[in-house]
Design a protein around this motif. Structure first.
Motif, short mmCIF file in Angstrom:
data_model
loop_
_atom_site.label_atom_id
_atom_site.label_comp_id
_atom_site.label_asym_id
_atom_site.label_seq_id
_atom_site.Cartn_x
_atom_site.Cartn_y
_atom_site.Cartn_z
N PRO A 220 0.83 -1.21 0.00
CA PRO A 220 0.00 0.00 0.00
C PRO A 220 0.86 1.25 0.00
N GLY A 346 -3.48 -2.23 -1.77
CA GLY A 346 -4.56 -1.56 -1.06
C GLY A 346 -5.65 -1.02 -1.97
N SER A 396 -10.12 -1.08 1.00
CA SER A 396 -8.72 -0.72 0.82
C SER A 396 -7.89 -1.19 2.02
#
Length: 436
Positions: A220, A346, A396
């Motif tokens: 992420p 993410g 996410s």
């Protein structure tokens, strides 16, 4: 963990050296170009992880450029052998079966330069490699493990409009491999069931080993990192961004997302939504390499679609991080590595409910799966998720956690377990045959 360490806790001996056959595409090719895709990533990543465990891996592939050396290193303990078989360029995938004999001859010559028993096992990828593997296995006296990646019967059952069906010769070739290989490795339970249903495979001869993602590369990003990625891609910070990553061919259904985008724009013309298409023409898409661009122009959304060339993981990660959603609308997908990579970054995924995608995507938690390929249905799902900031943020956060359960290290461990069991069973059968 090395092979010797694994061996101490294993019920059967593990291989010292394996030959990997990837005839139709090199693991060193850029995914998203020509026939290079998830198979390439799988072969290279698993080879490197196996090598880290002390297994020497030699990958045999067909040379496609005169400048390629006979042997290339692809990491410590991993060699790629480029076998000259047919013309270097201009050979269509449909013509590749005509070059199987020279490829097999090249593989045999390479093995003949070693002492007997150089390889403990063969792992072939895709049906053409499987055909070569059957010959090598017989001559070398070692077991053959095969991974199909895609199957003719499955692809033809869900053929996209205008796409070309797989030939009967491929189906026959796949059946021969299923009947003769010593072990079949599949990505999901669903793929195992397809082998049983369409090819009458014995479930006892099939191991399920999930693919992974490079969890060191795909991570992420921070808010600042996302902003930087968007600037680099020429995207406004406030734009809603949908990304498609993959080969541009009917099987991957990028046209579904272009049509869905047009439907969103038709009903909400002032909405600032954009589509990134990252990939190159492949397969039957080579016949009309600009067809997707022409479709976007025809539907009046050309100014909202950015076409980008395939790129290495170090750059692809920015595409995933810049997107609000990654769409994977394929008609057939044995697993869907793009979906896994996006989630590791993410980014929620909206995927077709086919093949391994329902395994790769946790529906309702890390993304959404869609039945069918109706662009209006896809438009509703994509727009609905873009509208729901709370759900998208929740997805996410959950996506990297879900993706963490699929690593290439876990895949390598699963393969080693399969290899060990296959080798032990093969040796036991040969000993029994010799004693009778």
């Amino acid at each position: 963990m090395t092979v010797s360490e694994l061996d101490r806790g294993a019920a059967h001996p593990l291989p010292r050296r394996i030959a990997v056959l990837s005839f139709h595409t090199s693991p060193l090719a850029q995914p998203g170009t020509g026939d290079a895709g998830g198979l390439n990533v799988y072969v290279l990543q698993t080879a490197r992880r196996l090598a880290r465990r002390g297994v020497e891996v030699e990958i045999f592939t067909r040379a496609t450029h005169s400048s390629q050396p006979p042997v290339e290193e692809a990491g410590d303990g991993v060699l790629v052998r480029n076998i000259v078989a047919g013309p270097f360029e201009g050979l269509r995938k449909e013509d590749l079966p005509t070059q199987l004999c020279p490829f097999v001859a090249g593989v045999m010559r390479a093995e003949a330069g070693h002492a007997p028993g150089h390889y403990d096992l063969i792992h072939s990828h895709y049906w053409l490699s499987g055909q070569a593997g059957l010959v090598a296995s017989e001559h070398w006296g070692v077991p053959l493990v095969h991974t199909a990646h895609t199957l003719a019967e499955v692809k033809n059952a869900v053929l996209a409009a205008g796409d070309t069906p797989e030939p009967e010769s491929r189906r026959i070739g796949e059946q021969q491999i299923v009947d003769a290989a010593h072990r079949l490795v599949v990505n999901t339970v669903g793929e195992r069931d397809e082998l049983v249903r369409f090819y009458d495979a014995d479930p006892a001869d099939i191991d399920v080993v999930s693919p992974g993602a490079d969890l060191d590369q795909y991570t992420p990003g921070t808010q600042r990192g996302t902003e930087r990625a968007r600037r680099a891609l020429g995207l406004a910070q406030k734009s809603e961004v949908i990304a498609f990553v993959g080969r541009i061919q009917p099987l991957k259904a990028p046209d579904v997302i272009v049509r869905a985008l047009a439907e969103i724009v038709r009903t909400q013309p002032h909405r600032d939504v954009r589509l990134l298409v990252v990939g190159g023409p492949s397969g039957s898409g080579l016949e009309r390499p600009r067809s997707l661009m022409e479709l976007a122009d025809e539907l009046g959304v050309a100014d909202r679609v950015s076409f980008l060339a395939p790129r290495p993981p170090s750059e692809l990660v920015d595409v995933y991080r810049a997107a609000d959603i990654v769409a994977v609308p394929s008609y057939s997908e044995s697993f869907g590595l793009v979906a896994l990579e996006a989630q590791a970054c993410g980014t929620p995924v909206v995927a077709a409910a086919v093949g391994g995608l329902p395994t790769a995507v946790a529906d309702g938690r890390t993304g959404l799966t869609v039945d069918g390929h109706d662009p209006r249905r896809w438009a509703d799902v994509l727009a609905g998720l873009l509208d729901d900031d709370e759900l998208r943020l929740s997805m996410s956060r959950a996506a990297p956690v879900h993706a963490s359960g699929f690593s290439w290290d876990s895949t390598a461990d699963g393969l080693l377990e399969s290899y060990a069991g296959t080798t032990a069973a093969y040796r036991a059968r040969r000993a029994e045959a010799a004693a009778s």
